[in-house]
Write a protein that holds these residues in place. Structure first.
Motif, PDB file in Angstrom:
ATOM      1  N   TYR A  82      66.000 -35.756  31.170  1.00  0.00           N
ATOM      2  CA  TYR A  82      66.427 -36.977  30.475  1.00  0.00           C
ATOM      3  C   TYR A  82      67.915 -37.276  30.623  1.00  0.00           C
ATOM      4  N   ARG A  83      68.751 -36.268  30.436  1.00  0.00           N
ATOM      5  CA  ARG A  83      70.185 -36.517  30.438  1.00  0.00           C
ATOM      6  C   ARG A  83      70.846 -36.345  31.792  1.00  0.00           C
ATOM      7  N   LEU A  84      70.049 -36.133  32.819  1.00  0.00           N
ATOM      8  CA  LEU A  84      70.645 -35.979  34.147  1.00  0.00           C
ATOM      9  C   LEU A  84      70.686 -37.322  34.869  1.00  0.00           C
ATOM     10  N   ASP A  85      71.790 -37.571  35.559  1.00  0.00           N
ATOM     11  CA  ASP A  85      71.801 -38.794  36.367  1.00  0.00           C
ATOM     12  C   ASP A  85      71.211 -38.474  37.748  1.00  0.00           C
ATOM     13  N   LYS A  86      71.090 -39.490  38.547  1.00  0.00           N
ATOM     14  CA  LYS A  86      70.395 -39.311  39.817  1.00  0.00           C
ATOM     15  C   LYS A  86      71.060 -38.262  40.707  1.00  0.00           C
ATOM     16  N   ALA A  87      72.408 -38.266  40.735  1.00  0.00           N
ATOM     17  CA  ALA A  87      73.124 -37.302  41.578  1.00  0.00           C
ATOM     18  C   ALA A  87      72.810 -35.864  41.148  1.00  0.00           C
ATOM     19  N   ASP A  88      72.737 -35.648  39.809  1.00  0.00           N
ATOM     20  CA  ASP A  88      72.393 -34.316  39.311  1.00  0.00           C
ATOM     21  C   ASP A  88      70.984 -33.924  39.738  1.00  0.00           C
ATOM     22  N   CYS A  89      70.045 -34.882  39.609  1.00  0.00           N
ATOM     23  CA  CYS A  89      68.653 -34.602  39.975  1.00  0.00           C
ATOM     24  C   CYS A  89      68.551 -34.215  41.448  1.00  0.00           C
ATOM     25  N   ASP A  90      69.378 -34.875  42.261  1.00  0.00           N
ATOM     26  CA  ASP A  90      69.346 -34.597  43.700  1.00  0.00           C
ATOM     27  C   ASP A  90      69.704 -33.154  44.019  1.00  0.00           C
ATOM     28  N   ILE A  91      70.625 -32.586  43.219  1.00  0.00           N
ATOM     29  CA  ILE A  91      71.077 -31.228  43.559  1.00  0.00           C
ATOM     30  C   ILE A  91      70.399 -30.140  42.714  1.00  0.00           C
ATOM     31  N   LEU A  92      69.600 -30.557  41.727  1.00  0.00           N
ATOM     32  CA  LEU A  92      68.924 -29.560  40.890  1.00  0.00           C
ATOM     33  C   LEU A  92      67.901 -28.783  41.734  1.00  0.00           C
ATOM     34  N   PRO A  93      68.025 -27.456  41.777  1.00  0.00           N
ATOM     35  CA  PRO A  93      67.143 -26.683  42.656  1.00  0.00           C
ATOM     36  C   PRO A  93      65.761 -26.446  42.032  1.00  0.00           C
ATOM     37  N   LEU A  94      64.996 -27.544  41.872  1.00  0.00           N
ATOM     38  CA  LEU A  94      63.695 -27.439  41.207  1.00  0.00           C
ATOM     39  C   LEU A  94      62.784 -26.413  41.867  1.00  0.00           C
ATOM     40  N   GLU A  95      62.858 -26.348  43.185  1.00  0.00           N
ATOM     41  CA  GLU A  95      61.968 -25.421  43.911  1.00  0.00           C
ATOM     42  C   GLU A  95      62.143 -23.975  43.448  1.00  0.00           C
ATOM     43  N   GLU A  96      63.334 -23.676  42.938  1.00  0.00           N
ATOM     44  CA  GLU A  96      63.549 -22.303  42.481  1.00  0.00           C
ATOM     45  C   GLU A  96      62.739 -21.971  41.228  1.00  0.00           C
ATOM     46  N   TYR A  97      62.340 -23.028  40.518  1.00  0.00           N
ATOM     47  CA  TYR A  97      61.514 -22.790  39.339  1.00  0.00           C
ATOM     48  C   TYR A  97      60.038 -22.745  39.701  1.00  0.00           C
ATOM     49  N   TYR A  98      59.682 -23.379  40.805  1.00  0.00           N
ATOM     50  CA  TYR A  98      58.292 -23.379  41.237  1.00  0.00           C
ATOM     51  C   TYR A  98      58.010 -22.002  41.856  1.00  0.00           C
ATOM     52  N   ALA A  99      56.759 -21.665  41.946  1.00  0.00           N
ATOM     53  CA  ALA A  99      56.368 -20.485  42.706  1.00  0.00           C
ATOM     54  C   ALA A  99      57.124 -19.224  42.315  1.00  0.00           C
ATOM     55  N   GLN A 100      57.229 -18.982  41.046  1.00  0.00           N
ATOM     56  CA  GLN A 100      57.820 -17.708  40.619  1.00  0.00           C
ATOM     57  C   GLN A 100      56.839 -16.989  39.690  1.00  0.00           C
ATOM     58  N   GLY A 101      55.591 -17.315  39.869  1.00  0.00           N
ATOM     59  CA  GLY A 101      54.550 -16.627  39.117  1.00  0.00           C
ATOM     60  C   GLY A 101      54.339 -17.174  37.728  1.00  0.00           C
ATOM     61  N   GLY A 102      54.961 -18.298  37.431  1.00  0.00           N
ATOM     62  CA  GLY A 102      54.818 -18.874  36.095  1.00  0.00           C
ATOM     63  C   GLY A 102      54.365 -20.322  36.153  1.00  0.00           C
ATOM     64  N   ILE A 103      54.607 -21.028  35.058  1.00  0.00           N
ATOM     65  CA  ILE A 103      54.242 -22.433  34.923  1.00  0.00           C
ATOM     66  C   ILE A 103      55.550 -23.210  34.773  1.00  0.00           C
ATOM     67  N   THR A 104      55.655 -24.342  35.430  1.00  0.00           N
ATOM     68  CA  THR A 104      56.828 -25.206  35.279  1.00  0.00           C
ATOM     69  C   THR A 104      56.377 -26.507  34.626  1.00  0.00           C
ATOM     70  N   ILE A 105      57.053 -26.902  33.544  1.00  0.00           N
ATOM     71  CA  ILE A 105      56.744 -28.168  32.872  1.00  0.00           C
ATOM     72  C   ILE A 105      58.002 -29.023  32.922  1.00  0.00           C
ATOM     73  N   ILE A 106      57.905 -30.215  33.500  1.00  0.00           N
ATOM     74  CA  ILE A 106      59.083 -31.070  33.693  1.00  0.00           C
ATOM     75  C   ILE A 106      58.916 -32.382  32.937  1.00  0.00           C
ATOM     76  N   GLU A 107      59.788 -32.607  31.932  1.00  0.00           N
ATOM     77  CA  GLU A 107      59.794 -33.905  31.245  1.00  0.00           C
ATOM     78  C   GLU A 107      60.685 -34.872  32.019  1.00  0.00           C
ATOM     79  N   TRP A 108      60.334 -36.142  32.005  1.00  0.00           N
ATOM     80  CA  TRP A 108      61.026 -37.183  32.777  1.00  0.00           C
ATOM     81  C   TRP A 108      60.942 -36.880  34.267  1.00  0.00           C
ATOM     82  N   ALA A 109      59.775 -36.427  34.697  1.00  0.00           N
ATOM     83  CA  ALA A 109      59.584 -36.050  36.100  1.00  0.00           C
ATOM     84  C   ALA A 109      59.753 -37.237  37.041  1.00  0.00           C
ATOM     85  N   ASP A 110      59.597 -38.457  36.508  1.00  0.00           N
ATOM     86  CA  ASP A 110      59.772 -39.624  37.383  1.00  0.00           C
ATOM     87  C   ASP A 110      61.233 -39.775  37.830  1.00  0.00           C
ATOM     88  N   ARG A 111      62.128 -38.956  37.267  1.00  0.00           N
ATOM     89  CA  ARG A 111      63.527 -38.978  37.716  1.00  0.00           C
ATOM     90  C   ARG A 111      63.762 -38.055  38.906  1.00  0.00           C
TER      91      ARG A 111
END
Ligand code: ADP
Ligand code: MG
Length: 144
Positions: A82-111
């Motif tokens: 929610y509080r991230l602007d587009k530039a922040d979203c671009d550099i956020l390493p989301l992939e690092e949260y995926y595939a680590q043996g857990g569940i990832t839940i992302i609010e405001w995923a359309d950003r």
């Protein structure tokens, strides 16, 4: 059989219950992409998912800290863009949260940049405010 399901919940308790129900379907490394306006129920639903995974800690909105991690049946990374602007979203390493043996839940995923292309398998869940206590929750299971 359609992989899209539409639900109407009439109270926060019903949204929690739907979250608990989805929790039973989750497998390791699943990602839940949540979208919808402020107050449409994304955090309430996440709380239900966490309850369903046996997480005892209170689940709050991680708006200021971006990611909160919980441990239950799986590790859960709860992310709020929610509080991230587009530039922040671009550099956020989301992939690092995926595939680590857990569940990832992302609010405001359309950003997430290029979210439209739905390049990543997972649950795509959208929330809509119908009236004060009613929410329409559409769940698409786009997992592999
Ligand atoms: P979001 O994370 O999408 O901003 P929250 O889950 O934090 O939304 O807040 C939803 C708000 O709407 C809460 O104040 C909750 O009490 C209220 N509410 C009313 N009806 C519902 C419902 N059917 N499902 C979920 N929340 C509801
Ligand atoms: Mg929220």
């Amino acid at each position: 059989m359609s992989r899209v399901r539409r639900y109407l919940t009439g109270s926060p308790a019903e949204t929690l219950k739907l979250g608990r129900r989805i929790a039973r379907m989750l497998r390791s490394d699943d990602i839940l992409f949540l979208s919808g306006d402020l107050g449409s129920g994304k955090t309430t639903f996440t709380r239900g998912v966490c309850q369903g995974l046996g997480i005892k800690e209170p689940v709050t909105s991680p708006s200021f800290i971006i990611v909160t991690e919980y441990t239950g049946k799986f590790k859960v990374s709860h992310i709020d863009l929610y509080r991230l602007d587009k530039a922040d979203c671009d550099i956020l390493p989301l992939e690092e949260y995926y595939a680590q043996g857990g569940i990832t839940i992302i609010e405001w995923a359309d950003r997430i940049p290029n979210f439209e292309r739905r390049l990543t398998p997972g649950f795509y869940i959208s929330f809509r405010i119908i009236r004060s206590n009613q929410r329409e929750i559409t769940i698409e299971d786009l997992r592999n």
